[in-house]
Design a protein around this motif. Sequence first.
Motif, short mmCIF file in Angstrom:
data_model
loop_
_atom_site.label_atom_id
_atom_site.label_comp_id
_atom_site.label_asym_id
_atom_site.label_seq_id
_atom_site.Cartn_x
_atom_site.Cartn_y
_atom_site.Cartn_z
N UNK A 429 0.82 -1.21 0.00
CA UNK A 429 0.00 0.00 0.00
C UNK A 429 0.85 1.26 0.00
N UNK A 430 0.42 2.26 -0.77
CA UNK A 430 1.12 3.54 -0.87
C UNK A 430 0.13 4.66 -0.57
N UNK A 431 0.54 5.61 0.28
CA UNK A 431 -0.31 6.75 0.59
C UNK A 431 -0.32 7.76 -0.54
N UNK A 432 -1.49 8.32 -0.81
CA UNK A 432 -1.65 9.29 -1.90
C UNK A 432 -2.15 10.62 -1.36
N UNK A 433 -1.64 11.70 -1.93
CA UNK A 433 -2.19 13.04 -1.74
C UNK A 433 -3.11 13.28 -2.94
N UNK A 434 -4.42 13.19 -2.73
CA UNK A 434 -5.37 13.26 -3.85
C UNK A 434 -5.30 14.60 -4.56
N UNK A 435 -5.03 15.67 -3.81
CA UNK A 435 -4.90 16.98 -4.44
C UNK A 435 -3.73 17.01 -5.42
N UNK A 436 -2.62 16.39 -5.04
CA UNK A 436 -1.45 16.35 -5.92
C UNK A 436 -1.73 15.53 -7.17
N UNK A 437 -2.43 14.41 -7.00
CA UNK A 437 -2.78 13.58 -8.17
C UNK A 437 -3.69 14.36 -9.11
N UNK A 438 -4.67 15.09 -8.52
CA UNK A 438 -5.60 15.87 -9.34
C UNK A 438 -4.87 16.95 -10.13
N UNK A 439 -3.94 17.65 -9.46
CA UNK A 439 -3.19 18.71 -10.16
C UNK A 439 -2.34 18.14 -11.27
N UNK A 440 -1.69 17.01 -11.01
CA UNK A 440 -0.82 16.41 -12.03
C UNK A 440 -1.62 15.93 -13.23
#
Length: 455
Positions: A429-440
């Motif tokens: 499992x890997x933690x995600x920053x959803x805001x960072x994924x959305x921006x990318x």
Amino acid sequence: MPTGGGKSVCFQIPALLSNGLTVVISPLIALMKDQVDQLAQAGIRSAYINSTLGYSEIEQILTNAEFGLYKLIYVAPERFGSELFLTRLARIRERIGIPLMAIDEAHCISTWGHDFRPAYLRLGEAAEALGRPPIIALTATATAEVRADMVDQLSLRNPAVFVKGFDRPNLSYSVLYDDDKLAKMEDIARNVGGMGIVYAGTRKAVESTTAFLRSRGIAAGAYHAGLPDAERKRVQDAFMSEELQVVVATNAFGMGINKPNVRFVIHHDLPGSLEAYYQEAGRAGRAEQTAYAVARYQKRDRFLQQHFIEGANPPREVVERVYELFCSFNQVATGDQPKETLPLHSADIEVKLKEQGTSPMAVRGAFGLLEKYGVLARIPSGGREATVEFLAAQDEMLRGVAGGPGGRSDDPVLVALLRTVGGATQLGPVGLDLGAVARRAGLGRDRIEDGLLRL
């Protein structure tokens, strides 16, 4: 102590004289950044953790702290709701010690804790998680009632209370009715000279006032919570380096910022309370030179603050409707207590109720009341808002999920995930920053969340 009276020194010097890491709870991103920048100039290693940082950056800072690289770390109160964050703090306490817990702008425990920052009400519990170190709470504005609330909320035992007073003899205060506020603002900016802050009541007013000043040749920048983090940082840096003469802002700007040569603070709209007025006006004249706090008002200004008060205290039927919609969007029965964490769907609820004549502010006020009285509890992200583990090889996923031309996936969320975390998710499992994924990915955050649920 009054604004500019040296409150920060009251915890920074003890931090330097103590072994271990002093934890400072601070309410605003701009305030954290300013204090860490000031400490860096003095050669003191410190760091902050807030929503502008990604998961990997936060992990690195906590690792550095564990190995004693910092004397102070600044965090928002919401962090203490994260089990992951508390676990890391426990390791830091065991390894190097936490000698002091400092709460800056501590009036927020009372004035914000009962409003839109309920996390302040959990700081007493946070102190227990830190091993109950000595606590220092500082503010420039606290009535006797607010001081009593601070003692109660922090569970302080026989605290020493120091009240220096609030007189600032170098400040000139004027509160005047004015038909043409903009012309008077321009006049003050030109004739008083020096740096200035203009406070406006809404983001729209911030933008229009900034545009007016720029049109008159005055170097001005806008600062409010609706701007991207990078833009707010740029404006703050430009003001501190005096590339800008004036910052036009909502009350999100200025708290604790150490800019000695601010010569004027103008309230373009009436502030929300006498305490807020004193806090904001007190950002002028920190170098002890004569400075001016000027509030210009018109009769209609009162209605804006009435609107804010009504929004923060919505009627019972609005609170009930928000709760019902929260349950409906998550497909749970009202009154149920599901074990899993549920998405808030606040934007969807705001849209739904706006169609029925309820303002988004009233919806946010309703969520605040539901949280305050223990109906809901927001789970902070700690920068790790989702945990993802891929259960198939990347090639298999690219071929099999929402197959596009040539048998390859055209699912933008999947592609964004692969680009963000890649093969790391094959190992666990890997933690995600959803805001960072959305921006990318160039997608909305809701789209990322929906895509994750679909996958």
